[in-house]
Design a protein around this motif. Structure first.
Motif, PDB file in Angstrom:
ATOM      1  N   SER A 101       0.835  -1.209   0.000  1.00 23.80           N
ATOM      2  CA  SER A 101       0.000   0.000   0.000  1.00 23.80           C
ATOM      3  C   SER A 101       0.865   1.252   0.000  1.00 23.80           C
ATOM      4  N   GLU A 102       1.931   1.235   0.800  1.00 23.93           N
ATOM      5  CA  GLU A 102       2.804   2.407   0.891  1.00 23.93           C
ATOM      6  C   GLU A 102       3.475   2.711  -0.447  1.00 23.93           C
ATOM      7  N   ARG A 103       3.964   1.680  -1.122  1.00 17.69           N
ATOM      8  CA  ARG A 103       4.627   1.870  -2.424  1.00 17.69           C
ATOM      9  C   ARG A 103       3.638   2.415  -3.449  1.00 17.69           C
ATOM     10  N   VAL A 104       2.445   1.847  -3.472  1.00 16.86           N
ATOM     11  CA  VAL A 104       1.437   2.302  -4.432  1.00 16.86           C
ATOM     12  C   VAL A 104       1.028   3.745  -4.116  1.00 16.86           C
ATOM     13  N   ARG A 105       0.838   4.061  -2.850  1.00 14.78           N
ATOM     14  CA  ARG A 105       0.501   5.449  -2.469  1.00 14.78           C
ATOM     15  C   ARG A 105       1.565   6.421  -2.959  1.00 14.78           C
ATOM     16  N   GLU A 106       2.826   6.078  -2.697  1.00 18.94           N
ATOM     17  CA  GLU A 106       3.922   6.960  -3.105  1.00 18.94           C
ATOM     18  C   GLU A 106       3.962   7.117  -4.618  1.00 18.94           C
ATOM     19  N   GLY A 107       3.820   6.013  -5.347  1.00 24.33           N
ATOM     20  CA  GLY A 107       3.823   6.093  -6.801  1.00 24.33           C
ATOM     21  C   GLY A 107       2.678   6.939  -7.331  1.00 24.33           C
ATOM     22  N   LEU A 108       1.502   6.772  -6.764  1.00 23.20           N
ATOM     23  CA  LEU A 108       0.361   7.579  -7.188  1.00 23.20           C
ATOM     24  C   LEU A 108       0.621   9.057  -6.911  1.00 23.20           C
ATOM     25  N   ARG A 109       1.057   9.363  -5.709  1.00 28.17           N
ATOM     26  CA  ARG A 109       1.286  10.765  -5.320  1.00 28.17           C
ATOM     27  C   ARG A 109       2.351  11.442  -6.185  1.00 28.17           C
ATOM     28  N   GLU A 110       3.419  10.704  -6.481  1.00 31.79           N
ATOM     29  CA  GLU A 110       4.573  11.305  -7.163  1.00 31.79           C
ATOM     30  C   GLU A 110       4.515  11.225  -8.684  1.00 31.79           C
ATOM     31  N   GLU A 111       3.834  10.235  -9.229  1.00 28.78           N
ATOM     32  CA  GLU A 111       3.999   9.952 -10.653  1.00 28.78           C
ATOM     33  C   GLU A 111       2.743  10.028 -11.518  1.00 28.78           C
ATOM     34  N   VAL A 112       1.557  10.115 -10.925  1.00 25.42           N
ATOM     35  CA  VAL A 112       0.327  10.020 -11.721  1.00 25.42           C
ATOM     36  C   VAL A 112      -0.363  11.388 -11.808  1.00 25.42           C
ATOM     37  N   LEU A 113      -0.679  11.769 -13.032  1.00 32.00           N
ATOM     38  CA  LEU A 113      -1.308  13.050 -13.324  1.00 32.00           C
ATOM     39  C   LEU A 113      -2.623  13.211 -12.568  1.00 32.00           C
ATOM     40  N   LEU A 114      -2.796  14.360 -11.963  1.00 38.45           N
ATOM     41  CA  LEU A 114      -3.995  14.820 -11.264  1.00 38.45           C
ATOM     42  C   LEU A 114      -4.237  14.166  -9.906  1.00 38.45           C
ATOM     43  N   VAL A 115      -3.287  13.387  -9.413  1.00 46.04           N
ATOM     44  CA  VAL A 115      -3.450  12.830  -8.063  1.00 46.04           C
ATOM     45  C   VAL A 115      -3.407  13.930  -6.999  1.00 46.04           C
ATOM     46  N   PRO A 116      -2.478  14.887  -7.069  1.00 50.75           N
ATOM     47  CA  PRO A 116      -2.505  15.940  -6.043  1.00 50.75           C
ATOM     48  C   PRO A 116      -3.849  16.669  -5.991  1.00 50.75           C
ATOM     49  N   GLU A 117      -4.428  16.930  -7.150  1.00 52.43           N
ATOM     50  CA  GLU A 117      -5.728  17.598  -7.203  1.00 52.43           C
ATOM     51  C   GLU A 117      -6.827  16.703  -6.614  1.00 52.43           C
ATOM     52  N   ALA A 118      -6.755  15.419  -6.909  1.00 56.17           N
ATOM     53  CA  ALA A 118      -7.748  14.483  -6.364  1.00 56.17           C
ATOM     54  C   ALA A 118      -7.642  14.410  -4.845  1.00 56.17           C
ATOM     55  N   LEU A 119      -6.425  14.364  -4.330  1.00 53.02           N
ATOM     56  CA  LEU A 119      -6.234  14.298  -2.883  1.00 53.02           C
ATOM     57  C   LEU A 119      -6.738  15.568  -2.199  1.00 53.02           C
ATOM     58  N   ALA A 120      -6.491  16.717  -2.819  1.00 53.41           N
ATOM     59  CA  ALA A 120      -6.988  17.979  -2.257  1.00 53.41           C
ATOM     60  C   ALA A 120      -8.516  17.989  -2.243  1.00 53.41           C
ATOM     61  N   ALA A 121      -9.126  17.508  -3.310  1.00 53.65           N
ATOM     62  CA  ALA A 121     -10.591  17.466  -3.372  1.00 53.65           C
ATOM     63  C   ALA A 121     -11.156  16.476  -2.356  1.00 53.65           C
ATOM     64  N   LEU A 122     -10.466  15.367  -2.138  1.00 58.61           N
ATOM     65  CA  LEU A 122     -10.919  14.398  -1.137  1.00 58.61           C
ATOM     66  C   LEU A 122     -10.882  14.991   0.268  1.00 58.61           C
ATOM     67  N   ARG A 123      -9.886  15.817   0.525  1.00 57.76           N
ATOM     68  CA  ARG A 123      -9.792  16.464   1.851  1.00 57.76           C
ATOM     69  C   ARG A 123     -10.984  17.379   2.101  1.00 57.76           C
ATOM     70  N   GLU A 124     -11.522  17.947   1.046  1.00 55.02           N
ATOM     71  CA  GLU A 124     -12.671  18.852   1.159  1.00 55.02           C
ATOM     72  C   GLU A 124     -14.006  18.115   1.158  1.00 55.02           C
ATOM     73  N   ALA A 125     -14.014  16.868   0.757  1.00 56.94           N
ATOM     74  CA  ALA A 125     -15.255  16.094   0.649  1.00 56.94           C
ATOM     75  C   ALA A 125     -15.740  15.662   2.030  1.00 56.94           C
ATOM     76  N   SER A 126     -17.027  15.387   2.112  1.00 53.11           N
ATOM     77  CA  SER A 126     -17.621  14.897   3.358  1.00 53.11           C
ATOM     78  C   SER A 126     -18.631  13.820   3.004  1.00 53.11           C
ATOM     79  N   PRO A 127     -19.053  13.024   3.978  1.00 49.34           N
ATOM     80  CA  PRO A 127     -20.080  12.017   3.680  1.00 49.34           C
ATOM     81  C   PRO A 127     -21.354  12.639   3.104  1.00 49.34           C
ATOM     82  N   GLU A 128     -21.653  13.857   3.497  1.00 47.92           N
ATOM     83  CA  GLU A 128     -22.838  14.535   2.968  1.00 47.92           C
ATOM     84  C   GLU A 128     -22.592  15.075   1.558  1.00 47.92           C
ATOM     85  N   ALA A 129     -21.365  15.360   1.224  1.00 50.35           N
ATOM     86  CA  ALA A 129     -20.990  15.891  -0.096  1.00 50.35           C
ATOM     87  C   ALA A 129     -19.711  15.193  -0.558  1.00 50.35           C
TER      88      ALA A 129
END
Length: 181
Positions: free
Chosen positions: A78-106
């Motif tokens: 899991s750690e290796r895949v997380r690091e690879g996604l964060r560092e190497e895959v387009l739009l992951v930083p944006e997805a992670l930022a959007a997930l931080r703003e998301a809630s169960p209601e939204a």
């Protein structure tokens, strides 16, 4: 440069390990590796196999040498895949930022992620594919599926067992930040 291709996420890390094992231990050129991936993982075409090869490389599960591609001596944790996604895959930083703003209601849906990143889709992808919006919506769904696979995202709402039964991403699923985010 970040990687654009995002294949369908596997059901679990054991299935990811099988994709990694489909790449040879002895270096082979791209065509040989793609043919082997297609055969061993029953992939529909060379492009899908090539996307998997590039994605495995981004996760440091495959290495490119002067003689071709070779399976890396690394476990798909899991750690290796997380690091690879964060560092190497387009739009992951944006997805992670959007997930931080998301809630169960939204929760964040693939459509929401696409809308938030639409202006970041490379111009040449827009020009060469008349249906680029649908392709990038699908990519957003697959990306969220990968993030959920390694606990960077968590699906919310709907049938809680649907994610486990699904072979591919749930295009209408909503997500919030996972435990590893």
């Amino acid at each position: 440069m970040r990687l654009k291709p995002v294949p369908d996420p596997p059901a679990d890390l054991d299935a990811l390990r099988e994709y990694q094992r489909a790449v040879p231990l002895v270096p082979g050129d791209t065509d040989d590796c793609c043919a082997r991936l297609r055969r061993r993982r029953d992939l529909p075409d060379r492009q899908t196999a090539n996307d998997w090869l590039a994605f495995l490389r981004a996760l440091d599960l495959v290495e490119e040498t002067a003689r071709g591609f070779v399976r890396a001596d690394a476990e798909p944790t899991s750690e290796r895949v997380r690091e690879g996604l964060r560092e190497e895959v387009l739009l992951v930083p944006e997805a992670l930022a959007a997930l931080r703003e998301a809630s169960p209601e939204a929760p964040l849906t693939p459509d929401d992620l696409f809308a938030a990143t639409r202006d970041r889709v490379p111009r040449h992808d827009r020009a060469r594919n008349p249906d680029w919006e649908a392709a990038w919506r699908d990519r957003a769904a697959r990306l969220l599926g990968w993030l959920a696979l390694v606990d960077l995202a968590a699906p919310v709402g709907g049938d809680p067992d649907a994610t486990e039964r699904s072979e591919g991403p749930l295009t209408d699923a909503g997500y919030v930040a996972g435990d590893a985010l």
